[in-house]
Enzyme design. Structure first.
Site, PDB file in Angstrom:
ATOM      1  N   CYS A 385      -2.533  21.997  70.771  1.00  0.00           N
ATOM      2  CA  CYS A 385      -1.434  21.999  71.936  1.00  0.00           C
ATOM      3  C   CYS A 385      -1.324  20.636  72.955  1.00  0.00           C
ATOM      4  CB  CYS A 385      -1.815  23.285  72.715  1.00  0.00           C
ATOM      5  SG  CYS A 385      -0.365  23.707  73.644  1.00  0.00           S
ATOM      6  N   HIS A 514      -1.874  27.676  68.723  1.00  0.00           N
ATOM      7  CA  HIS A 514      -3.498  27.615  69.061  1.00  0.00           C
ATOM      8  C   HIS A 514      -3.889  28.366  68.046  1.00  0.00           C
ATOM      9  CE1 HIS A 514      -3.553  26.797  73.700  1.00  0.00           C
ATOM     10  NE2 HIS A 514      -2.072  26.650  73.440  1.00  0.00           N
ATOM     11  N   GLU A 516      -7.058  28.684  67.511  1.00  0.00           N
ATOM     12  CA  GLU A 516      -8.240  29.510  67.640  1.00  0.00           C
ATOM     13  C   GLU A 516      -8.024  31.095  68.033  1.00  0.00           C
ATOM     14  OE1 GLU A 516      -6.410  27.579  69.530  1.00  0.00           O
ATOM     15  OE2 GLU A 516      -6.632  27.974  71.930  1.00  0.00           O
TER      16      GLU A 516
HETATM   17  N1  GLN Z   1       0.800  21.530  79.228  1.00  0.00           N
HETATM   18  C1  GLN Z   1       1.146  21.452  77.897  1.00  0.00           C
HETATM   19  C2  GLN Z   1       2.521  22.347  77.676  1.00  0.00           C
HETATM   20  O1  GLN Z   1       2.770  22.991  78.483  1.00  0.00           O
HETATM   21  C3  GLN Z   1       0.201  21.911  77.068  1.00  0.00           C
HETATM   22  C4  GLN Z   1      -0.195  23.309  76.999  1.00  0.00           C
HETATM   23  C5  GLN Z   1      -1.475  23.749  76.380  1.00  0.00           C
HETATM   24  O2  GLN Z   1      -2.021  23.002  75.974  1.00  0.00           O
HETATM   25  N2  GLN Z   1      -1.616  25.093  75.992  1.00  0.00           N
HETATM   26  O3  GLN Z   1       3.243  22.165  76.783  1.00  0.00           O
END
Ligand code: GLN
Length: 544
Positions: A385, A514, A516
């Site tokens: 992310c 994600h 994970e």
């Molecule tokens: N802050 C970033 C976004 O909103 C990444 C979010 C995250 O790492 N879950 O896109």
């Protein structure tokens, strides 16, 4: 007919109710039963999505995009229970529903009260779990957050008390997880706090059927067991010794030895064949005797709370099982790179580097520096992310020469917004539940490391973010910066970049999703698995 198990906690918070509930779920599933799991949290937030993970622990995301308590992560790692928006309610979400109904006039002029309206709403949220495709559920396990005796959890306890009255005494089992502290000075385990906690439960009208006593490194003696049984009116055989056990995945085996599943099934008047936990036993054996060892740096904001990245830490444990390897994850504060108190070269001690999720600009410049070091030194890299977004920023700055490239999240005025909002997203003002959340399909490009890891063309992974890779820079990044877009999702007219990697690097994969959240000990997540494999190879190559 569906039966119900309620798991409550006593004496202190963070006593391990979530793992206890998940372990029981695993044991019941191993006996051929279909289970459902849910958590009730006493706080007023409608969901934990708006809560600070550094205080409350990570926000776990389900396939259908619910932002939930991290205990749901335990449920998914231990069991096959299908988790969704319905699997986590809070005081806030229950009150929200009741107040909305009141505004719509659904209570027909009645005075709306905690009992029966709030308690009815709680009970109906439990029943909702087993509607539709889940109607063949044998056992629903409901964990109540917080500690017995807290004012803020009373409505949940009252609701689960009534539940037994509604469905019948053979259909409910109450499991209470409680602390039995060891007093150094007298050298003994003390049962009094447990007696008080059970007394508080009984005062509300709940008689526990099973007690799981958390005893630290100690074990209950015959005397203490007898005392607890007598004062709490719980059979001695239903008092389970829950000493601290490592690894976490060995906990169900300890409960199994003490017949926790038999006691619960007996209380519920349920028959089920003996279960087989051999696969689980193998995992625990592998964890106990790894052949190899790697060190991974997780570059992020400083956190005093181990649970802030719970699923990532667990995904590394699973990837370790797949590689017969112990993975030591050390958190490195990215602000140190930013303010010069630690040079990026410090990362050379590690066999691989992860940059995980995050919000806000603090520490971001340090992360960009870390990515540059990792890229130039051929260190295996997994970006998740924000970890993908900083990788794109780094490439744009150092390979395309766009010195001020950034995300509009960190620098709204950047001349090169390589990460930005989609046009549809601009103007959203609410914070809760407004991100791209939950599972999306991603099509992988053959011949990439991502494709090699997953071994299939179409995958589904979960998201929790607002900002996206800006396609205006895609061609240049691919042609001039060595970026390979390895997976995309078609969202209306947008082709969203979901995962990307580097062409001229041993292993560098960064995903907008994600990975994970879907990793389990029995099914280690492919990207984590291959990242650990690459880290192991690098370690061998370096002769370390
Ligand atoms: N802050 C970033 C976004 O909103 C990444 C979010 C995250 O790492 N879950 O896109």
């Amino acid at each position: 007919m569906t039966k119900y198990v309620f798991v409550t906690g006593g004496v202190v918070s963070s006593i391990g109710k979530g793992v206890a509930a998940a372990s029981l779920g695993l044991m019941l599933e191993s006996r051929g039963l279909k289970i459902a799991m849910m958590k009730m949290d006493p706080y007023l937030n409608v969901d934990p999505g708006t809560m600070n993970p550094y205080e409350h622990g990570e926000v776990f995301v389900t396939d259908d995009g619910a932002e939930t308590d991290l205990d749901l992560g335990h449920y998914e790692r231990f069991t096959n229970a299908h988790l969704s928006q319905k699997s986590n309610v809070t005081t806030g979400s229950i009150y929200n529903t009741v107040i909305q109904k009141e505004r719509r006039g659904e209570y027909l002029g009645k005075t709306v009260q905690v009992i029966p309206h709030i308690t009815d709403e709680i009970k109906s949220s439990i029943r909702m779990l087993t509607t539709g495709t889940e109607s063949d559920t044998d056992v629903v396990i409901v964990e109540i957050g917080g500690t017995v005796g807290d004012i803020e959890g009373l409505h949940f306890l009252e609701a689960i008390r009534q539940f037994k009255y509604d469905v019948g005494p053979d259909d409910c089992c109450y499991v209470h997880v409680t602390l039995v502290p060891y007093i150094e000075a007298s050298g003994e385990l003390k049962t009094k706090p447990t007696q008080h906690s059970v007394a508080a439960l009984r005062n509300i009208g709940i008689q526990p059927n099973v007690l799981i006593c958390r005893t630290g490194v100690h074990k209950l003696g015959e005397d203490q067991r007898r005392k607890i049984a007598m004062f709490c009116d719980v059979k001695e055989s239903a008092i389970i010794n829950g000493e601290d056990i490592s690894p976490l995945y060995a906990i169900p085996l300890n409960f199994k030895e003490q017949g926790l599943d038999d006691t619960v099934l007996k209380t519920l008047a349920l028959d089920a064949p003996e279960g087989d936990l051999s696969e689980w036993r193998e995992i625990v054996d592998k964890l106990a005797h790894p052949r190899y060892h790697v060190r991974v740096a997780a570059v992020g904001k400083y956190t005093g709370h181990d649970d802030a990245y719970k699923s990532i830490n667990e995904a590394f444990v699973h990837a370790g099982i797949a590689n017969d390897c112990k993975v030591d994850v050390q958190w490195v504060d990215s602000e140190q790179f930013e303010n010069g108190t630690l040079p990026e070269e410090a990362l050379k001690e590690f066999d691989g580097v992860l940059i995980g999720p995050g919000f806000g600009s603090r520490g971001v410049e340090g992360k960009v520096k870390a990515v540059q070091y990792v890229r130039e030194s051929n260190t295996p890299y997994i970006g998740i992310c924000l970890g993908m977004q900083v990788a794109v920023i780094e490439l744009a700055r150092h390979r395309l020469g766009l010195e001020k490239a950034s995300s509009t999240e960190f620098d709204p005025e950047t001349p090169d917004p390589v990460i930005s909002l989609l046009s549809e997203q601009r103007g959203i003002v609410h914070m809760g539940g407004t991100m791209r959340l939950g599972a999306y399909k991603c099509e992988l490009r053959e011949g990439t490391k991502a494709y090699e890891a997953y071994g299939s063309k179409v995958i589904q992974e979960r998201h929790r973010h607002r900002y996206e890779f800006n396609n205006a820079y895609r061609e240049r990044l691919e042609k001039e910066a060595g970026l390979v877009v390895s997976g995309t999702h078609q969202l209306g007219e947008h082709e969203l970049v979901e995962i990307a990697e580097l062409k001229d690097h041993p292993w560098f994969c960064a995903s907008q999703f994600h990975p994970e959240f879907k990793s389990t000990p029995l099914k280690p997540q492919p990207l984590f698995r291959d990242f650990v494999k690459a880290s192991l190879e690098r370690k061998k190559l370096r002769g370390a």
